[in-house]
Write a protein that holds these residues in place. Structure first.
Motif, PDB file in Angstrom:
ATOM      1  N   ASN A  80       0.835  -1.198   0.000  1.00  0.00           N
ATOM      2  CA  ASN A  80       0.000   0.000   0.000  1.00  0.00           C
ATOM      3  C   ASN A  80       0.873   1.253   0.000  1.00  0.00           C
ATOM      4  N   ARG A  81       1.910   1.247   0.808  1.00  0.00           N
ATOM      5  CA  ARG A  81       2.840   2.380   0.892  1.00  0.00           C
ATOM      6  C   ARG A  81       3.542   2.609  -0.452  1.00  0.00           C
ATOM      7  N   MET A  82       3.788   1.517  -1.190  1.00  0.00           N
ATOM      8  CA  MET A  82       4.461   1.618  -2.490  1.00  0.00           C
ATOM      9  C   MET A  82       3.532   2.109  -3.593  1.00  0.00           C
ATOM     10  N   GLY A  83       2.232   2.042  -3.369  1.00  0.00           N
ATOM     11  CA  GLY A  83       1.281   2.513  -4.376  1.00  0.00           C
ATOM     12  C   GLY A  83       0.656   1.425  -5.230  1.00  0.00           C
ATOM     13  N   THR A 132      -2.106  -1.239  -6.523  1.00  0.00           N
ATOM     14  CA  THR A 132      -3.568  -1.198  -6.570  1.00  0.00           C
ATOM     15  C   THR A 132      -4.141  -2.183  -5.564  1.00  0.00           C
ATOM     16  N   TYR A 133      -5.405  -1.999  -5.254  1.00  0.00           N
ATOM     17  CA  TYR A 133      -6.106  -2.916  -4.350  1.00  0.00           C
ATOM     18  C   TYR A 133      -6.014  -4.352  -4.868  1.00  0.00           C
ATOM     19  N   LYS A 151      11.939   0.639  -6.480  1.00  0.00           N
ATOM     20  CA  LYS A 151      11.081   1.682  -7.064  1.00  0.00           C
ATOM     21  C   LYS A 151       9.960   1.076  -7.912  1.00  0.00           C
ATOM     22  N   LEU A 210       5.286  -2.942  -9.997  1.00  0.00           N
ATOM     23  CA  LEU A 210       4.412  -1.811  -9.730  1.00  0.00           C
ATOM     24  C   LEU A 210       4.119  -1.119 -11.057  1.00  0.00           C
ATOM     25  N   LYS A 270       2.451   1.955 -12.217  1.00  0.00           N
ATOM     26  CA  LYS A 270       1.841   3.235 -11.823  1.00  0.00           C
ATOM     27  C   LYS A 270       1.119   3.873 -12.994  1.00  0.00           C
ATOM     28  N   ASN A 271       0.060   4.561 -12.660  1.00  0.00           N
ATOM     29  CA  ASN A 271      -0.700   5.362 -13.636  1.00  0.00           C
ATOM     30  C   ASN A 271      -1.111   4.552 -14.856  1.00  0.00           C
TER      31      ASN A 271
END
Length: 158
Positions: free
Chosen positions: A30-33, A35-36, A74, A142, A144-145
């Motif tokens: 969660n801290r890393m971003g 998704t659920y 990252k 991860l 992102k976006n």
């Protein structure tokens, strides 16, 4: 210079501690971003690896430990579950570990190998070392976006 953070947990090889590890990965992801959905996949995969270790690694006379390591990068989270309880140097273990292939006889790793198929389906990369005990290294990238069209969506151009 190290380009990742490493978090290590040691828990008794008992089913009641699987939830502690699930909560840990949930907090880190969660801290890393993530998704659920990715967090849920991570929790299921880790539960499977932990259940495998708790159920099969030690006989009833042994008080065992399971060591769980989290390599926080990252662009990805690497989770290692080792059922012989030793601390590990993530870089060294990664040098000695091989990819899990579904063509391998899962029975050679452990009875009840369905969990490994599930882990492989949920994670982006799975590697296993079973020289002494079993070490499962699971990687989730991860993304992102992730906005826009996926390959499986239909788009129209005018």
């Amino acid at each position: 210079m190290k380009h990742f953070d490493f978090i290590e947990l040691k828990v008794p090889a008992k089913a009641e501690y699987i939830g502690v590890v699930r909560l840990s990965v949930s907090g880190i992801a969660n801290r890393m971003g993530f998704t659920y959905e990715d967090i849920e996949d991570l929790k299921v995969a880790i539960s499977e690896a932990m259940t495998n270790a708790v159920t099969h690694a030690y006989d009833e006379r042994e008080d065992g430990e399971v060591t769980v390591g989290f390599g926080v990068y990252k662009n990805r989270l690497e989770v290692m579950v080792a059922d012989r309880g030793e601390s590990f140097d993530l870089t060294k273990v990664k040098a000695d570990i091989g990819p899990y292939r579904q063509t391998e006889s899962v029975e050679e790793l452990r009875e009840g190998g369905f969990g490994l198929f599930l882990i492989d389906a949920l994670m982006d990369k799975v590697e296993i070392n079973n020289d002494y005990g079993v070490i499962v290294l699971m990687t989730k990238f991860l993304h992102k976006n992730e906005v826009g069209f996926d390959d499986d969506q239909i788009s129209t151009t005018q």
